[in-house]
Design an enzyme around this catalytic site. Sequence first.
Site, PDB file in Angstrom:
ATOM      1  N   ASP A  52       0.892  -1.241  -0.065  1.00 55.41           N
ATOM      2  CA  ASP A  52       0.048  -0.026   0.023  1.00 55.41           C
ATOM      3  C   ASP A  52       0.764   1.372  -0.127  1.00 55.41           C
ATOM      4  OD1 ASP A  52      -2.205  -1.618   0.108  1.00 55.41           O
ATOM      5  OD2 ASP A  52      -2.251  -2.031   2.509  1.00 55.41           O
ATOM      6  N   GLU A  53       2.043   1.305  -0.360  1.00 54.93           N
ATOM      7  CA  GLU A  53       2.936   2.378  -0.556  1.00 54.93           C
ATOM      8  C   GLU A  53       2.451   3.605  -1.668  1.00 54.93           C
ATOM      9  OE1 GLU A  53       3.998  -0.648  -1.226  1.00 54.93           O
ATOM     10  OE2 GLU A  53       5.267  -1.464   0.362  1.00 54.93           O
ATOM     11  N   GLY A  79      -4.790  -4.336  -4.012  1.00 55.35           N
ATOM     12  CA  GLY A  79      -5.728  -3.221  -4.253  1.00 55.35           C
ATOM     13  C   GLY A  79      -4.764  -1.868  -4.707  1.00 55.35           C
ATOM     14  N   HIS A  80      -4.851  -1.520  -5.768  1.00 56.72           N
ATOM     15  CA  HIS A  80      -3.873  -0.653  -6.200  1.00 56.72           C
ATOM     16  C   HIS A  80      -4.873   0.712  -6.848  1.00 56.72           C
ATOM     17  CE1 HIS A  80      -0.159  -3.469  -7.163  1.00 56.72           C
ATOM     18  NE2 HIS A  80      -0.636  -3.515  -5.907  1.00 56.72           N
ATOM     19  N   THR A  92      -9.869  -4.748   1.541  1.00 55.49           N
ATOM     20  CA  THR A  92     -10.658  -5.082   2.628  1.00 55.49           C
ATOM     21  C   THR A  92     -11.249  -4.058   3.342  1.00 55.49           C
ATOM     22  OG1 THR A  92      -8.764  -5.528   3.964  1.00 55.49           O
ATOM     23  CG2 THR A  92      -9.204  -7.497   2.778  1.00 55.49           C
ATOM     24  N   GLN A 132       1.950  -5.962  -3.080  1.00 55.50           N
ATOM     25  CA  GLN A 132       2.246  -6.063  -1.779  1.00 55.50           C
ATOM     26  C   GLN A 132       3.818  -5.423  -1.671  1.00 55.50           C
ATOM     27  OE1 GLN A 132       1.275  -9.609  -3.308  1.00 55.50           O
ATOM     28  NE2 GLN A 132      -0.506  -8.739  -2.943  1.00 55.50           N
ATOM     29  N   LYS A 145       1.882   2.353  -5.098  1.00 52.63           N
ATOM     30  CA  LYS A 145       2.163   1.610  -6.467  1.00 52.63           C
ATOM     31  C   LYS A 145       1.337   1.989  -7.337  1.00 52.63           C
ATOM     32  CE  LYS A 145       2.122  -2.355  -4.391  1.00 52.63           C
ATOM     33  NZ  LYS A 145       2.052  -2.011  -2.827  1.00 52.63           N
ATOM     34  N   ALA A 187      -7.608  -0.995   0.668  1.00 52.93           N
ATOM     35  CA  ALA A 187      -8.270  -0.861  -0.617  1.00 52.93           C
ATOM     36  C   ALA A 187      -8.943  -2.066  -1.151  1.00 52.93           C
ATOM     37  CB  ALA A 187      -7.280  -0.370  -1.879  1.00 52.93           C
TER      38      ALA A 187
HETATM   39  P1  GDP Z   1      -0.795   0.293  -3.377  1.00 48.39           P
HETATM   40  O1  GDP Z   1      -1.387  -0.827  -2.953  1.00 48.39           O
HETATM   41  O2  GDP Z   1       0.778   0.393  -3.281  1.00 48.39           O
HETATM   42  O3  GDP Z   1      -1.001   0.709  -5.040  1.00 48.39           O
HETATM   43  O4  GDP Z   1      -1.604   1.428  -2.800  1.00 48.39           O
HETATM   44  P2  GDP Z   1      -2.905   1.647  -2.133  1.00 48.39           P
HETATM   45  O5  GDP Z   1      -3.718   2.133  -3.369  1.00 48.39           O
HETATM   46  O6  GDP Z   1      -3.264   0.463  -1.663  1.00 48.39           O
HETATM   47  O7  GDP Z   1      -2.674   2.728  -1.180  1.00 48.39           O
HETATM   48  C1  GDP Z   1      -2.320   3.942  -1.271  1.00 48.39           C
HETATM   49  C2  GDP Z   1      -3.399   5.093  -0.894  1.00 48.39           C
HETATM   50  O8  GDP Z   1      -2.632   6.510  -0.963  1.00 48.39           O
HETATM   51  C3  GDP Z   1      -4.454   5.398  -2.224  1.00 48.39           C
HETATM   52  O9  GDP Z   1      -5.757   5.704  -1.464  1.00 48.39           O
HETATM   53  C4  GDP Z   1      -3.945   6.387  -2.996  1.00 48.39           C
HETATM   54  O10 GDP Z   1      -4.804   7.254  -3.586  1.00 48.39           O
HETATM   55  C5  GDP Z   1      -3.258   7.221  -1.833  1.00 48.39           C
HETATM   56  N1  GDP Z   1      -1.925   7.985  -2.131  1.00 48.39           N
HETATM   57  C6  GDP Z   1      -1.142   7.605  -3.163  1.00 48.39           C
HETATM   58  N2  GDP Z   1      -0.126   8.765  -2.977  1.00 48.39           N
HETATM   59  C7  GDP Z   1      -0.404   9.453  -2.467  1.00 48.39           C
HETATM   60  C8  GDP Z   1      -0.046  10.975  -1.593  1.00 48.39           C
HETATM   61  O11 GDP Z   1       1.178  11.360  -2.067  1.00 48.39           O
HETATM   62  N3  GDP Z   1      -0.803  11.461  -1.052  1.00 48.39           N
HETATM   63  C9  GDP Z   1      -1.975  11.134  -0.431  1.00 48.39           C
HETATM   64  N4  GDP Z   1      -2.665  11.989   0.407  1.00 48.39           N
HETATM   65  N5  GDP Z   1      -2.390  10.167  -0.609  1.00 48.39           N
HETATM   66  C10 GDP Z   1      -1.868   9.289  -1.653  1.00 48.39           C
HETATM   67  P1  IMO Z   2      -0.900  -4.130  -2.442  1.00 46.78           P
HETATM   68  O1  IMO Z   2      -0.338  -4.774  -3.626  1.00 46.78           O
HETATM   69  C1  IMO Z   2      -1.029  -4.506   1.986  1.00 46.78           C
HETATM   70  C2  IMO Z   2      -1.076  -8.749   3.457  1.00 46.78           C
HETATM   71  C3  IMO Z   2      -2.351  -9.112   4.254  1.00 46.78           C
HETATM   72  C4  IMO Z   2      -1.901 -10.165   5.257  1.00 46.78           C
HETATM   73  C5  IMO Z   2      -0.664 -10.915   4.576  1.00 46.78           C
HETATM   74  C6  IMO Z   2      -0.894 -12.095   3.906  1.00 46.78           C
HETATM   75  O2  IMO Z   2      -2.272  -3.508  -2.213  1.00 46.78           O
HETATM   76  O3  IMO Z   2       0.145  -3.544  -1.479  1.00 46.78           O
HETATM   77  P2  IMO Z   2      -2.500 -12.663   1.731  1.00 46.78           P
HETATM   78  O4  IMO Z   2      -4.082 -12.484   1.703  1.00 46.78           O
HETATM   79  O5  IMO Z   2      -1.559 -12.219   0.735  1.00 46.78           O
HETATM   80  O6  IMO Z   2      -2.268 -14.321   2.091  1.00 46.78           O
HETATM   81  O7  IMO Z   2      -2.223 -12.149   3.333  1.00 46.78           O
HETATM   82  O8  IMO Z   2      -0.272 -10.030   3.583  1.00 46.78           O
HETATM   83  N1  IMO Z   2      -1.279  -8.076   2.165  1.00 46.78           N
HETATM   84  C7  IMO Z   2      -1.252  -6.855   1.938  1.00 46.78           C
HETATM   85  N2  IMO Z   2      -0.942  -5.761   2.812  1.00 46.78           N
HETATM   86  N3  IMO Z   2      -1.070  -4.469   0.677  1.00 46.78           N
HETATM   87  C8  IMO Z   2      -1.234  -5.500  -0.051  1.00 46.78           C
HETATM   88  O9  IMO Z   2      -1.262  -5.469  -1.410  1.00 46.78           O
HETATM   89  C9  IMO Z   2      -1.279  -6.858   0.614  1.00 46.78           C
HETATM   90  N4  IMO Z   2      -1.652  -7.973  -0.031  1.00 46.78           N
HETATM   91  C10 IMO Z   2      -1.466  -8.936   1.144  1.00 46.78           C
HETATM   92  O10 IMO Z   2      -3.014  -8.118   4.952  1.00 46.78           O
HETATM   93  O11 IMO Z   2      -1.109  -9.305   6.121  1.00 46.78           O
HETATM   94 MG    MG Z   3      -2.807  -1.536  -1.905  1.00 42.73          MG
END
Ligand code: GDP
Ligand code: IMO
Ligand code: MG
Length: 433
Positions: free
Chosen positions: A13-14, A40-41, A299, A222, A16, A297
């Site tokens: 969830d960085e 969840g991207h 769960t 991840q 990506k 994003a």
């Molecule tokens: P991913 O799994 O690495 O693609 O990241 P996620 O989408 O799960 O979570 C990142 C969240 O941070 C999303 O809701 C993005 O819209 C949000 N986001 C990404 N970059 C920024 C930023 O620089 N500032 C803020 N406030 N939100 C951001």
């Molecule tokens: P993105 O791509 C954050 C975590 C789960 C749990 C562990 C194992 O959006 O960054 P799993 O269902 O994969 O067997 O669960 O990994 N996990 C994530 N945490 N972002 C994700 O994906 C994740 N995908 C799995 O919460 O701790």
């Molecule tokens: Mg994510």
Amino acid sequence: MANIVIVGAQWGDEGKGKIVDLLTQFADAVVRFQGGDNAGHTVYLGKEKFVFHIIPSGILYEGKKCIIGNGVVIDPGTLITEITGLKKRGYLKDDSQLMISEEAHLILPYHRRIDTARERVFKIGTTGRGIGPAYEDKVARSGIRMGDLIDEKIFRKKLDANLTQKNSYLVQVLKEEGFEFEKIHDEFVQFRSQLGKYVKDTAREIHEEILKGKHILFEGAQGALLDVDHGTYPYVTASNTVAANACVGSGIGPTLIDSVVGIAKAYTTRVGEGPFPTELHDTLGDMIRQKGQEFGATTGRPRRCGWFDAVVVKHAVRINGIQGMVITKMDVLNDLDKLKVCVGYRLNGRRIDYVPSNIEAFQSVEAVYEELEGWKTEIKGAKSLSDLPANAQRYLRRVEELIGTKIVMVSVGSERNETLGVQNPFASPRSRT
Ligand code: GDP
Ligand code: IMO
Ligand code: MG
């Protein structure tokens, strides 16, 4: 010609999705190479929000190929929901934009049930999407692949053999209900009719693109600390999330990768169980969760929040070979008077500066912090890195020093244009011999 891998450098969830979407403007194709719909991207186009679970985050650009590689595990129901959702919103007009590897393994309903049932004992905090059990079947060589689904005779035979074993495991060992063959079979026949047109020998397709001199982005899911080998095992996902797996999970050799870009938040989050040395259990943690909208994003679970851990990110740099780091969500820290950065750990009274591979040791470390001044200014509207307040620049410089890698971009908001330092990463890739 260049091929770049983008990976998460923390616990997922960085951001990506945002960065892959942004960089797709410079690429010809985007490839997912591991994980499944546990990912969840999120991508924002203006106020419009998209969350991709299996489809690569480059899909919003017409004409850019999006490939789901052999290393991904696919829940066909989720994938179809994503495809139909995109089509309804006017994207994916041309079906040839999307390709699915015939070697990618399927997630079946019994995988999900096994996943959630086992959580009662093992308590990893999985997403319950059946990811672990599907990868187990792949390695056990009993898995069912996308290519098997396309062939009725083979699919029937494999489903039957699997279901006999899965039902007995579910009922007798896990005390769960089993599944009826016809129900799964009929549902998957429907899936076949909807997905068949996308199923290809993607390893060959990717290689052909490379030979044509196209630019390819490999989109990791991840994050480094969730890697099944190099993460905080057993609190990890079931695949290798590191950049090296971009090769295995898409079918190309390591000599074809030109560079690796890592993504890290300006602080740390984690969903699910497992050690997290810089976790904040106080109102500050709640504030970051609210301001950063740190809710899963996939769960919807609240994410655990804490300070930036330079030891964790340095570990990610090492195991991925990261050559440039993108720092996201800087804007979330706008209001803080002081910021802390973890620069090392104390383990049994001794100072260490690495992530111990022993989970019990990692669980017992105490974070050692350095304190920095906050910038107390809205940075969302900044247009370049030099626009950032001095204290924000100081924070980034210190992070850069601690992780030993150059920060190449900084994100200050969720939209494409809220990104500083954007450059075409394919313009000057490391040369390949
Ligand atoms: P991913 O799994 O690495 O693609 O990241 P996620 O989408 O799960 O979570 C990142 C969240 O941070 C999303 O809701 C993005 O819209 C949000 N986001 C990404 N970059 C920024 C930023 O620089 N500032 C803020 N406030 N939100 C951001
Ligand atoms: P993105 O791509 C954050 C975590 C789960 C749990 C562990 C194992 O959006 O960054 P799993 O269902 O994969 O067997 O669960 O990994 N996990 C994530 N945490 N972002 C994700 O994906 C994740 N995908 C799995 O919460 O701790
Ligand atoms: Mg994510």
